[in-house]
Design a protein around this motif. Structure first.
Motif, short mmCIF file in Angstrom:
data_model
loop_
_atom_site.label_atom_id
_atom_site.label_comp_id
_atom_site.label_asym_id
_atom_site.label_seq_id
_atom_site.Cartn_x
_atom_site.Cartn_y
_atom_site.Cartn_z
N TYR A 133 -0.12 -1.87 -4.44
CA TYR A 133 -0.31 -0.49 -4.93
C TYR A 133 -0.38 0.49 -3.75
O TYR A 133 0.07 1.64 -3.87
CB TYR A 133 -1.57 -0.42 -5.77
CG TYR A 133 -1.45 -1.18 -7.07
CD1 TYR A 133 -0.76 -0.66 -8.15
CD2 TYR A 133 -2.03 -2.46 -7.21
CE1 TYR A 133 -0.64 -1.37 -9.34
CE2 TYR A 133 -1.91 -3.19 -8.38
CZ TYR A 133 -1.21 -2.63 -9.44
OH TYR A 133 -1.08 -3.33 -10.61
N GLY A 137 2.20 3.44 -3.33
CA GLY A 137 1.62 4.78 -3.16
C GLY A 137 2.17 5.47 -1.93
O GLY A 137 2.48 6.67 -1.95
N GLN A 138 2.27 4.70 -0.84
CA GLN A 138 2.84 5.27 0.39
C GLN A 138 4.29 5.66 0.19
O GLN A 138 4.75 6.72 0.63
CB GLN A 138 2.70 4.24 1.52
CG GLN A 138 3.25 4.70 2.87
CD GLN A 138 4.48 3.89 3.29
OE1 GLN A 138 5.22 3.41 2.44
NE2 GLN A 138 4.67 3.77 4.58
#
Length: 357
Positions: A133, A137-138
């Motif tokens: 995640y 997300g990055q």
């Protein structure tokens, strides 16, 4: 695998393999010397490894943990590579700034140190429940920043998009679509969509390659969009008073000292004789007198040659040529033809006919 699965594997894996080959080509070719091409190659390599991992995992759920870690780790590089490809293209970057090197040093450091300390083999639950995640997300953050970079290209243009701008949008759109597909697979929104990420990548890869090959003759899509260079300042003209003064001095020196008789006479020699620079003398001749240095000197030589042809019957044409400053018969005849639009023999013949009338 049945025939349908074999075709599916071939199509999805082919994009990943071709992406890796193309990325290596960008690194080793002359195009790779440009900053945008380097980051495009890095982007292709990262996303190809990510796609290859998903293809092999789909058809072989027992894939070794090291391969799973390599695929997810490559995913950590996709966002930064996309961002720096677009930023270097939009801003015409020709050398990687120091801040970018620090940026990538941190990214690679996190990837290596984190991967060693917390390996997928030893901590699969951490990778599946936390790290994956963080990686997505990055990736999303970099997609958003890259979108802001491209926003002016899309929304504030009053003219049609240029070919390289369409190329950037195609690269960005393909990355965005692949991200959305993998995100839907991560959250299990649509069953069986996981393999669609690889298929989408193959589709966009070949569309992008086709677009590049079709448009490469128009402009170099991987060359930095260098900012327009300011207009060169207009060359300073010689003042009218100086033109008259220098022209008079030039004619006097050439005529009185008969400099034109020197077959090795150079522009710099004459410039020294009238006390100006060679650059100014060249400008005076070309812009104000409308002729080159050689033409200017040859006019003096040919005018004297004509006088000798009319007054001295003993000299041959070749001897006259040497007398007035030419170093060969051929250059004398060429210059005579250019300036008088006739040959020495025909010129002499016309003079004789005129005299006998």
């Amino acid at each position: 695998m049945n025939i349908g699965q074999q075709i599916l594997f071939l199509v999805s894996a082919l994009g990943a393999v071709n992406g890796i080959v193309l990325s290596l080509y960008l690194f080793i070719s002359k195009k790779g010397r440009s900053v945008p091409a380097f980051f495009l190659g890095l982007l292709l390599l990262a996303i190809s490894l990510r796609v290859a991992k998903s293809v092999f995992l789909y058809f072989n759920p027992a894939l070794p943990k090291i391969c799973l870690q390599a695929g997810l780790s490559a995913c950590f590089l996709i966002g930064p590579a996309l961002y720096h490809f677009l930023k270097s293209s939009l801003q015409g970057v020709t050398r990687v700034p120091l801040t970018w090197k620090w940026h990538w040093g941190i990214v690679v450091g996190i990837l290596l140190l984190g991967g060693i300390d917390v390996s997928y083999q030893a901590f699969p639950h951490i990778w599946n429940n936390i790290i994956v995640y963080i990686i997505y997300g990055q990736w999303l953050v970099y997609l958003a920043i890259s979108g802001f970079l491209l926003a002016p290209v899309i929304f504030t243009r009053t003219q049609p998009l240029k070919t390289n701008e369409k190329f950037w949008l195609l690269v960005y759109g393909g990355n965005l679509f692949v991200f959305v597909v993998y995100l839907l697979a991560l959250f299990k929104v649509i069953y069986g969509i996981y393999i669609c990420g690889a298929l989408a990548f193959s589709f966009f890869l070949y569309i992008t390659i086709f677009f590049y090959l079709h448009s490469a003759h128009i402009e170099n899509l991987l060359h930095p969009a260098l900012p327009a260079s300011p207009d060169k300042p207009e060359k300073k003209k010689i003042a009218a008073t100086d033109v008259q003064l220098w022209t008079e001095k030039l004619e006097k020196v050439i005529h009185d000292k008969e400099l034109y008789k020197d077959p090795n006479l150079k522009l710099s020699d004459v410039a020294r004789a009238i006390n100006i620079s060679a650059h100014l003398l060249s400008q005076l001749l070309n812009e104000n007198l409308g002729k080159s240095f050689s033409t200017y000197i040859n006019e003096y030589r040919i005018n004297l040659a004509c006088k000798l042809i009319m007054t001295n019957e003993l000299l041959t044409f070749e001897a006259i040529g040497y007398e007035v400053g030419f170093n060969s018969k051929s250059t004398f005849y060429t210059a005579f033809k250019k300036i008088k639009d006739t040959t020495p023999a025909l010129f002499k013949e016309s003079i004789l006919k005129t005299n006998y009338k």
